[in-house]
Design an enzyme around this catalytic site. Structure first.
Site, short mmCIF file in Angstrom:
data_model
loop_
_atom_site.label_atom_id
_atom_site.label_comp_id
_atom_site.label_asym_id
_atom_site.label_seq_id
_atom_site.Cartn_x
_atom_site.Cartn_y
_atom_site.Cartn_z
N ARG A 112 36.30 12.33 85.20
CA ARG A 112 36.93 13.38 86.01
C ARG A 112 37.36 14.49 85.09
NH1 ARG A 112 35.11 11.35 90.65
NH2 ARG A 112 36.16 9.46 91.30
N THR A 113 37.55 15.67 85.66
CA THR A 113 38.05 16.78 84.86
C THR A 113 39.46 16.48 84.41
OG1 THR A 113 36.74 18.29 86.20
CG2 THR A 113 38.46 19.26 84.85
N LEU A 114 39.65 16.45 83.11
CA LEU A 114 40.98 16.17 82.58
C LEU A 114 41.59 17.39 81.93
CD1 LEU A 114 40.13 12.73 81.01
CD2 LEU A 114 41.41 13.12 83.10
N ASP A 143 39.39 15.31 90.88
CA ASP A 143 38.32 16.00 90.14
C ASP A 143 38.40 17.48 90.46
OD1 ASP A 143 34.68 15.89 90.21
OD2 ASP A 143 36.09 16.57 88.67
#
Lengths: 272, 330
Positions: A45-47, A149
């Protein structure tokens, strides 16, 4: 990046188990922690954002909406890209400005392209106005955040559309967690802290284009001086019922001629 | 079993109490009974009408055409529109005096509604679908779903049923009326999945009389006021009643449009008291002998003299010419 936390005691889901068996054992703990962070099924996921755009400022004025931002995109603390256009036209009636992860902004532009193309192909006298596009983007952003996300952006949506009661100006914003609202003036990022107070004090209904540009430049200058990730290359865009214009980039005059800067060690020996 | 199927009247028709559609029996490709020991010459088309996924040699889907027959059996509905308003009207029918009327006009959203003819159960389900589509669109885009796009979604849904062997076509025709950015619109969606936009249209039994009435006037409809539209809708419904007296209890009228100040007049049924008032005023004008003296500002006054002729026009519109090419939509 944060150091990987120890692997969870047991797998979270059956798919996690399957992934575990495929993963190289030495990377298992790191992937497991990423999996845990991303929702337990092994996907990423976008972190963090990587290439980020700076603040966007926008306000309504007499004939429509004006929007401005700098043309820089940073890579962490590096001012990596200096000619990035972060304000784009959407359909016939709107402008979108984006700050935050630039690749996500490009993806959003692609979604909007599909949307406006389909709308245009209908050719039935109906067209998506800024309100509809703002509502659509809100749904997209909020749903992505719910999946952990997010599209790591703060988007400013402005436009003018003829309604049954005449020309209706619209200006709104939506961010990566789905917070959205409409206002007479909007700023993202550091602009929230530095530009909004100026706008709240000096914005008036029915400003002319020249007055609006002057006010926006005042805000951009403050950001240039005080936001370390902004660069001295700005673009202004406006949208009216006649259409939209995105002006070529230009620089603002800055003043560094302060006495204390000229002879810094005068009052403090040894300083530079 | 196959032979019995081919020789007997198709099931749906018996419940309407009509004779088999003899006018469609003499197809040019009629063949005598073959090796099945044919007791009677089969109607050729019966071989190809068992399911919707079978074409006939002439390129017809009989199940779809039968579905359109179901529409023609329903009680009449009429729709007409001006540049700013659209009106739907339906003739109320009840199974018997003890029961309530069949509901035929449904509000789909503030800006749109439908009137249906045919299997009203199918119509109810489709109305729910249309409402859902409008709600979903409004949720995502914070704006009403334009009527042309609504009609397309309905048509696509109807088309699916013409191409699946485990489904049957919807037995209902819908007049979809609504308002969007470009003004008022009226669409007719038929069970085949086809749809067209109309200035005015009528469906259901004895709708030909209403169509004839509307055909004479439709060119002026764009400039009509909402009241004029309502009056013409009522008159069109009256044509389909064939002598039965028009009262507020045997018709339903709904209107949607954009008012002069730019705001939306949401889709709503007109209440029966007001309908009765309009009917009474129409009859009062009717009794005035001179056709060119308008009793009120209705633009249909000059046509009053034609009305009796319209009523004498052939009411039976159903029998198509025996060898007519495939009428895939009405």
């Amino acid at each position: 990046a944060t150091p990987p936390s120890p692997a969870p005691a047991e797998p979270r889901s059956s798919s996690d188990e399957r992934n575990q068996s495929r993963i190289n054992p030495s990377r298992e703990s790191m992937d497991a922690s990423a999996a845990a962070a991303g929702g337990g099924d092994g996907t990423q996921r976008t972190l963090n954002p990587y290439v980020t755009g700076n603040s966007v400022i926008a306000m309504k004025y007499k004939d429509g909406v004006i929007m401005a931002c700098d043309t820089g995109a940073s890579y962490g603390s590096t001012l990596r890209y200096k000619s990035v256009e972060r304000i784009k036209e959407v359909g016939k009636h709107s402008l979108i400005g984006g700050s935050g992860e630039f690749s996500d902004f490009q993806e959003i532009l692609r979604y909007l392209d599909e949307l406006t193309l389909n709308d245009h192909m209908w050719d039935d006298g109906n067209s998506l106005g800024p309100k509809e596009i703002h509502a659509y983007l809100t749904r997209v952003m909020y749903n992505r955040r719910n999946k952990f996300d997010p599209l790591w952006n703060s988007l400013v949506l402005g436009g003018v559309k003829k309604g049954p009661k005449g020309d209706e100006k619209y200006l709104g914003m939506v961010n990566m967690i789905g917070t959205h609202f409409e206002e007479n003036h909007i700023a993202t990022g550091f602009g929230n802290h530095m530009a909004i107070p100026i706008l709240r004090g000096e914005w008036r209904e029915d400003m002319t284009f020249e007055e609006a540009v002057k006010l926006i430049e005042k805000c951009l200058l403050v950001l240039l001086y005080r936001d370390r990730s902004s660069i001295n290359k700005f673009q202004i865009a406006k949208i009216t019922t006649e259409g939209s214009t995105i002006y070529p980039p230009y620089a603002l005059k800055t003043n560094w001629g302060f006495a204390a800067f000229e002879n810094p060690s005068k009052g403090a020996v040894g300083t530079w | 079993r196959q032979q019995k199927e081919e020789n007997s009247t198709p099931e749906p028709y018996s419940c309407y109490g009509h004779a088999p559609l003899a006018h469609l029996a003499s197809s040019p490709d009629r063949r005598r009974g073959e090796s099945r020991g044919g007791r009677r010459p089969r109607m050729f088309r019966n071989q190809y009408d068992t399911d919707v996924t079978t074409w006939s040699p002439q390129g017809r889907l009989f199940q779809v055409e039968y579905a359109m027959e179901a529409v023609k059996q329903g009680s009449a509905c009429v729709g007409l529109r001006s540049a700013t308003h659209a009106v739907l009207a339906a003739a109320n029918k009840s199974a018997n005096e003890l029961s309530s009327h069949q509901r035929k006009v449904f509000r789909v959203a503030d800006h749109a509604g439908v009137a249906l003819a045919g299997l009203t159960a199918d119509g109810r389900v489709l109305s729910r679908f249309l409402r859902n589509e409008c709600i979903n669109h409004a949720f995502v885009y914070d704006a009403p779903l334009p009527v042309s796009r609504l009609a397309l979604r309905l048509a696509d849904k109807a088309q699916v049923c013409t191409q699946r062997s485990w489904k049957r076509p919807y037995g209902v025709g819908l007049l979809v009326a609504g308002l969007d950015e470009s003004g008022a619109h009226l669409y007719y969606n038929c069970p085949s999945g086809n749809y067209f936009e109309y200035q005015a249209f009528a469906i259901g039994s004895r709708s030909q009389a209403a169509k004839t009435y509307l055909e004479r006037r439709f060119e002026k409809f764009n400039a009509y006021t909402p009241d004029e539209l309502i009056k013409d809708a009522l008159s069109a419904i009256k044509e389909t009643l064939q002598g039965e007296k028009l009262t507020s209890s045997n018709c339903t009228i709904a209107i949607v449009g954009r008012k002069e100040d730019g705001t939306v007049e949401p889709f709503s049924m007109i209440d029966s008291k007001r309908i009765q008032e309009i009917i009474d005023s129409m009859e009062a004008a009717d009794e005035a002998p001179a056709a060119d003296v308008p009793a009120e500002s209705s633009s249909m006054q000059e046509d009053r003299g034609d009305a009796p002729a319209a009523r004498d026009a052939p009411a039976a519109d159903e029998p198509a010419a025996p060898d007519a090419p495939a009428p895939m939509d009405i």
